[in-house]
Design a protein around this motif. Structure first.
Motif, PDB file in Angstrom:
ATOM      1  N   PRO A  33      -1.471  38.383 -23.181  1.00 36.15           N
ATOM      2  CA  PRO A  33      -1.129  37.615 -21.982  1.00 36.15           C
ATOM      3  C   PRO A  33       0.203  36.881 -22.099  1.00 36.15           C
ATOM      4  O   PRO A  33       0.967  36.820 -21.131  1.00 36.15           O
ATOM      5  CB  PRO A  33      -2.303  36.636 -21.850  1.00 36.15           C
ATOM      6  CG  PRO A  33      -3.447  37.330 -22.506  1.00 36.15           C
ATOM      7  CD  PRO A  33      -2.835  38.083 -23.652  1.00 36.15           C
ATOM      8  N   PHE A  68       3.357  37.607 -19.619  1.00 39.47           N
ATOM      9  CA  PHE A  68       3.858  36.495 -18.818  1.00 39.47           C
ATOM     10  C   PHE A  68       5.361  36.321 -19.011  1.00 39.47           C
ATOM     11  O   PHE A  68       6.110  36.166 -18.031  1.00 39.47           O
ATOM     12  CB  PHE A  68       3.124  35.209 -19.188  1.00 39.47           C
ATOM     13  CG  PHE A  68       3.686  33.980 -18.528  1.00 39.47           C
ATOM     14  CD1 PHE A  68       3.430  33.721 -17.187  1.00 39.47           C
ATOM     15  CD2 PHE A  68       4.477  33.097 -19.241  1.00 39.47           C
ATOM     16  CE1 PHE A  68       3.959  32.590 -16.568  1.00 39.47           C
ATOM     17  CE2 PHE A  68       5.006  31.960 -18.639  1.00 39.47           C
ATOM     18  CZ  PHE A  68       4.741  31.712 -17.284  1.00 39.47           C
ATOM     19  N   LEU A  73       0.510  46.714 -19.709  1.00 36.11           N
ATOM     20  CA  LEU A  73      -0.541  45.909 -19.104  1.00 36.11           C
ATOM     21  C   LEU A  73      -1.915  46.372 -19.565  1.00 36.11           C
ATOM     22  O   LEU A  73      -2.769  45.564 -19.964  1.00 36.11           O
ATOM     23  CB  LEU A  73      -0.449  45.976 -17.576  1.00 36.11           C
ATOM     24  CG  LEU A  73      -1.545  45.265 -16.786  1.00 36.11           C
ATOM     25  CD1 LEU A  73      -1.515  43.763 -17.059  1.00 36.11           C
ATOM     26  CD2 LEU A  73      -1.395  45.542 -15.294  1.00 36.11           C
ATOM     27  N   TRP A 113      -2.001  46.154 -23.866  1.00 38.58           N
ATOM     28  CA  TRP A 113      -1.942  44.799 -24.401  1.00 38.58           C
ATOM     29  C   TRP A 113      -3.174  44.002 -23.944  1.00 38.58           C
ATOM     30  O   TRP A 113      -3.704  43.205 -24.682  1.00 38.58           O
ATOM     31  CB  TRP A 113      -0.687  44.096 -23.933  1.00 38.58           C
ATOM     32  CG  TRP A 113       0.643  44.421 -24.533  1.00 38.58           C
ATOM     33  CD1 TRP A 113       1.631  43.518 -24.821  1.00 38.58           C
ATOM     34  CD2 TRP A 113       1.201  45.705 -24.871  1.00 38.58           C
ATOM     35  NE1 TRP A 113       2.748  44.166 -25.301  1.00 38.58           N
ATOM     36  CE2 TRP A 113       2.513  45.504 -25.351  1.00 38.58           C
ATOM     37  CE3 TRP A 113       0.704  47.013 -24.810  1.00 38.58           C
ATOM     38  CZ2 TRP A 113       3.325  46.549 -25.769  1.00 38.58           C
ATOM     39  CZ3 TRP A 113       1.511  48.061 -25.220  1.00 38.58           C
ATOM     40  CH2 TRP A 113       2.789  47.820 -25.700  1.00 38.58           C
ATOM     41  N   SER A 114      -3.605  44.223 -22.701  1.00 37.05           N
ATOM     42  CA  SER A 114      -4.776  43.513 -22.179  1.00 37.05           C
ATOM     43  C   SER A 114      -6.036  43.935 -22.919  1.00 37.05           C
ATOM     44  O   SER A 114      -6.911  43.106 -23.196  1.00 37.05           O
ATOM     45  CB  SER A 114      -4.946  43.775 -20.678  1.00 37.05           C
ATOM     46  OG  SER A 114      -3.843  43.272 -19.953  1.00 37.05           O
ATOM     47  N   ALA A 166      -6.143  42.124 -26.244  1.00 36.30           N
ATOM     48  CA  ALA A 166      -6.465  40.712 -26.057  1.00 36.30           C
ATOM     49  C   ALA A 166      -7.941  40.529 -25.704  1.00 36.30           C
ATOM     50  O   ALA A 166      -8.611  39.617 -26.207  1.00 36.30           O
ATOM     51  CB  ALA A 166      -5.584  40.107 -24.959  1.00 36.30           C
ATOM     52  N   THR A 167      -8.463  41.408 -24.845  1.00 36.18           N
ATOM     53  CA  THR A 167      -9.865  41.324 -24.461  1.00 36.18           C
ATOM     54  C   THR A 167     -10.768  41.615 -25.651  1.00 36.18           C
ATOM     55  O   THR A 167     -11.825  40.994 -25.813  1.00 36.18           O
ATOM     56  CB  THR A 167     -10.165  42.317 -23.320  1.00 36.18           C
ATOM     57  OG1 THR A 167      -9.259  42.094 -22.246  1.00 36.18           O
ATOM     58  CG2 THR A 167     -11.587  42.145 -22.808  1.00 36.18           C
TER      59      THR A 167
END
Length: 224
Positions: free
Chosen positions: A22, A26, A202, A205-206, A209-210
Motif C-alpha cells: 500500500p 500510494f 496493484l 503488491w496487494s 500485503a494481504t
C-alpha cells in the motif's frame, strides 16, 4: 493453518509486509499526478525514478523491497517447519530483493520523459537499464512462484478461498504481463503497457500485503 507462538519482533516483521505494498502504490499515485511532464497513461511507472524528484521513486522501490525482505524474515520464523515454510519466505524475499534492485538500477529516459528524452524508445541501453529489467523479472517470477507455494499451503490447510485467491493471482500476473507486451504500441508512448504494468503492480503488491495481514492474524505473537 495453526496458530503459532513466535518471538515478539515477529509481529513487526509481518507488519512490514502489510505496509509495503500500500505504501508503494500510494507514493506512485501521488507522483503520477504531481510530477511535472509525467503522464501515467504513457510513461512507465519505473520512469518516475528519472529526472527531478526521481530520488523519491528510487527510495520508494528500495523501502518497499526492504520491507518485504523483513516480511520474508517474519515468514521464515512462523512457517517453518511446515508446508511452504522454506520456499514461501525465500520467494517473498526474492520479491523484496527484486524491488530493491529495481530502485538501485534505473531505467532509461524514453517517450519524451524527462525533458529531452527521445520521443520513443532509446536506441541504446546501458547496464543500469538491463539490471532494472532483470530486477523486475525477479519480482514477477518470485511473486508467481510464491502464489503457487501459498496456494498449495492453504489448500492443505483446508482453506479453499485463500487457495483459490493465491492461484488466481499467480495466473493473473503473467497474463497481465503478456497482454502488456502484445497490446503495446511502443512508437511514441508505452500505452497500454504503462497502465497494464500498473495493474500488475496493484494485483501483485496487494496480494503480498494481504498475505502478510492474513499470516499476522493466524499467528499469536507474544508481546507483539
Amino acid at each position: 493453518m495453526p496458530r503459532t507462538s513466535a518471538w515478539p519482533s515477529t509481529g513487526a516483521l509481518l507488519t512490514c509486509g502489510a505496509v509495503a505494498g500500500p505504501l508503494f502504490l500510494f507514493v506512485v499515485a501521488v507522483q503520477d499526478y504531481t510530477r511535472e511532464g509525467f503522464d501515467p497513461r504513457r510513461h512507465l511507472l519505473s520512469m518516475l525514478s528519472l529526472g527531478d524528484g526521481g530520488w523519491v521513486q528510487v527510495a520508494n522501490f528500495v523501502v518497499a523491497g526492504l520491507l518485504n525482505v523483513a516480511f520474508a524474515a517474519g515468514l521464515w520464523r512462523v512457517l517453518r517447519p511446515g508446508r511452504g515454510g522454506t520456499w514461501g519466505p525465500l520467494l517473498i524475499g526474492g520479491y523484496g530483493a527484486g524491488l530493491t534492485g529495481a530502485g538501485l538500477f534505473r531505467t532509461e529516459p524514453a517517450f519524451g520523459y524527462p525533458a529531452g528524452a527521445p520521443p520513443g524508445l532509446p536506441e541504446e541501453y546501458g547496464p543500469s537499464y538491463v539490471l532494472h529489467g532483470a530486477s523486475f523479472f525477479v519480482v514477477l517470477v518470485s511473486l508467481v512462484a510464491a502464489c503457487a507455494v501459498f496456494a498449495r499451503r492453504f489448500a492443505a490447510a483446508g482453506d479453499r478461498g485463500w487457495s483459490l485467491y493465491c492461484a488466481a493471482v499467480g495466473v493473473a500476473l503473467p497474463v497481465i504481463y503478456l497482454l502488456a507486451g502484445v497490446l503495446s504500441d511502443r512508437g511514441q508512448d508505452a500505452r497500454p503497457l504503462s497502465l497494464l504494468l500498473r495493474l500488475l503492480a496493484l494485483v501483485g503488491w496487494s496480494w503480498a500485503a494481504t498475505l502478510a495481514v492474513r499470516i499476522r492474524r493466524e499467528v499469536r505473537v507474544d508481546g507483539g
